[in-house]
Design an enzyme around this catalytic site. Structure first.
Site, PDB file in Angstrom:
ATOM      1  N   GLN A  80       8.566  22.172 -32.835  1.00 18.40           N
ATOM      2  CA  GLN A  80       8.159  20.776 -32.890  1.00 18.40           C
ATOM      3  C   GLN A  80       8.941  19.893 -31.918  1.00 18.40           C
ATOM      4  O   GLN A  80       8.360  18.994 -31.292  1.00 18.40           O
ATOM      5  CB  GLN A  80       8.311  20.239 -34.317  1.00 18.40           C
TER       6      GLN A  80
ATOM      7  N   HIS B 217      12.063  24.626 -18.970  1.00 14.15           N
ATOM      8  CA  HIS B 217      12.096  25.956 -18.354  1.00 14.15           C
ATOM      9  C   HIS B 217      13.448  26.639 -18.555  1.00 14.15           C
ATOM     10  O   HIS B 217      13.585  27.826 -18.256  1.00 14.15           O
ATOM     11  CB  HIS B 217      11.799  25.857 -16.852  1.00 14.15           C
ATOM     12  N   GLY B 218      14.428  25.886 -18.998  1.00 18.57           N
ATOM     13  CA  GLY B 218      15.768  26.451 -19.142  1.00 18.57           C
ATOM     14  C   GLY B 218      16.308  26.849 -17.782  1.00 18.57           C
ATOM     15  O   GLY B 218      16.014  26.213 -16.772  1.00 18.57           O
TER      16      GLY B 218
ATOM     17  N   GLU C  91       9.991   3.615   0.536  1.00 21.72           N
ATOM     18  CA  GLU C  91       9.231   2.346   0.473  1.00 21.72           C
ATOM     19  C   GLU C  91       9.983   1.263  -0.289  1.00 21.72           C
ATOM     20  O   GLU C  91       9.389   0.396  -0.912  1.00 21.72           O
ATOM     21  CB  GLU C  91       7.847   2.573  -0.151  1.00 21.72           C
TER      22      GLU C  91
ATOM     23  N   GLY D 274       0.821  -1.212   0.000  1.00 24.36           N
ATOM     24  CA  GLY D 274       0.000   0.000   0.000  1.00 24.36           C
ATOM     25  C   GLY D 274       0.852   1.257   0.000  1.00 24.36           C
ATOM     26  O   GLY D 274       0.536   2.245  -0.678  1.00 24.36           O
ATOM     27  N   GLY D 275       1.941   1.228   0.747  1.00 25.47           N
ATOM     28  CA  GLY D 275       2.856   2.370   0.770  1.00 25.47           C
ATOM     29  C   GLY D 275       3.507   2.605  -0.576  1.00 25.47           C
ATOM     30  O   GLY D 275       3.715   3.743  -0.993  1.00 25.47           O
TER      31      GLY D 275
ATOM     32  N   ASN E 216      14.171   1.630  -5.951  1.00 27.01           N
ATOM     33  CA  ASN E 216      13.739   1.036  -7.208  1.00 27.01           C
ATOM     34  C   ASN E 216      14.602  -0.165  -7.596  1.00 27.01           C
ATOM     35  O   ASN E 216      14.135  -1.059  -8.302  1.00 27.01           O
ATOM     36  CB  ASN E 216      13.686   2.084  -8.310  1.00 27.01           C
ATOM     37  N   GLU E 217      15.825  -0.218  -7.098  1.00 26.20           N
ATOM     38  CA  GLU E 217      16.647  -1.410  -7.306  1.00 26.20           C
ATOM     39  C   GLU E 217      16.037  -2.605  -6.565  1.00 26.20           C
ATOM     40  O   GLU E 217      15.991  -3.713  -7.113  1.00 26.20           O
ATOM     41  CB  GLU E 217      18.090  -1.159  -6.843  1.00 26.20           C
TER      42      GLU E 217
ATOM     43  N   ARG F 236       6.453  31.695 -22.961  1.00 25.46           N
ATOM     44  CA  ARG F 236       7.838  32.080 -23.251  1.00 25.46           C
ATOM     45  C   ARG F 236       8.088  32.128 -24.749  1.00 25.46           C
ATOM     46  O   ARG F 236       7.645  31.257 -25.490  1.00 25.46           O
ATOM     47  CB  ARG F 236       8.781  31.076 -22.591  1.00 25.46           C
TER      48      ARG F 236
END
Length: 162
Positions: free
Chosen positions: A56, A116-117, A141, A18-19, A144-145, A45
């Site tokens: 693009q 945003h530079g 929690e 859950g965490g 990620n490893e 901007r």
């Protein structure tokens, strides 16, 4: 006593699911705020006499950020539904959602800062705070490893979705 003898560690680890979903959802919220700030910045901007939103390459970047965010959102929803249902693969999906959403959230914030530079580093702009806040989600929690270890072990045992 909660549960059967010897089940304490398993029960404690199940509480982390859950965490992990919560941290993943927090990353999505922070990333959405950063994405909205980047979009708004591109619409205002100007550079070389044109709004940044007209370039693009920047449109592509914004599209990729939104796509990653939506994919993360869907993974978190699926993991939460599996957790609520008590599904046997809930732990795996929670680990996957946490890993993916926190990495995607940080990437979105990092790209928002880039859009945003130099302004992205200023405290006058919220993106710098979002980036700092979301970075720690990749650690909370369970890093990620560790999420990758959990996912791989369950895959190798045959009790995870392929």
């Amino acid at each position: 006593r909660i549960g059967a003898e010897g089940d304490g560690f398993k029960i404690a680890m199940a509480g982390l699911d859950g965490g992990r979903v919560n941290i993943a959802a927090c990353s999505i919220g922070g990333a959405r705020a950063a994405l909205e700030a980047a979009r708004d910045h591109l619409l205002v901007r100007e550079q070389f006499g044109r709004k940044l939103a007209e370039f693009q390459a920047l449109q592509f970047k914004l599209a990729d950020m939104a796509t990653e965010l939506e994919a993360a959102r869907l993974m978190v929803r699926q993991a939460a539904a599996k957790l609520d249902a008590g599904a046997p693969d809930a732990t795996t999906l929670c680990a996957m959602a946490k890993r993916f959403a926190t990495d995607a959230g940080f990437m979105v914030c990092n790209e928002a800062l880039q859009l945003h530079g130099g302004y992205g580093y200023l405290r006058d702009f919220p993106v710098e705070r979002h980036l700092r806040d979301l970075r720690v989600h990749q650690i909370l929690e369970g890093t990620n490893e560790i999420m990758r270890v959990i996912i791989a072990r369950r895959l190798l045992r045959g009790n995870a979705p392929l």
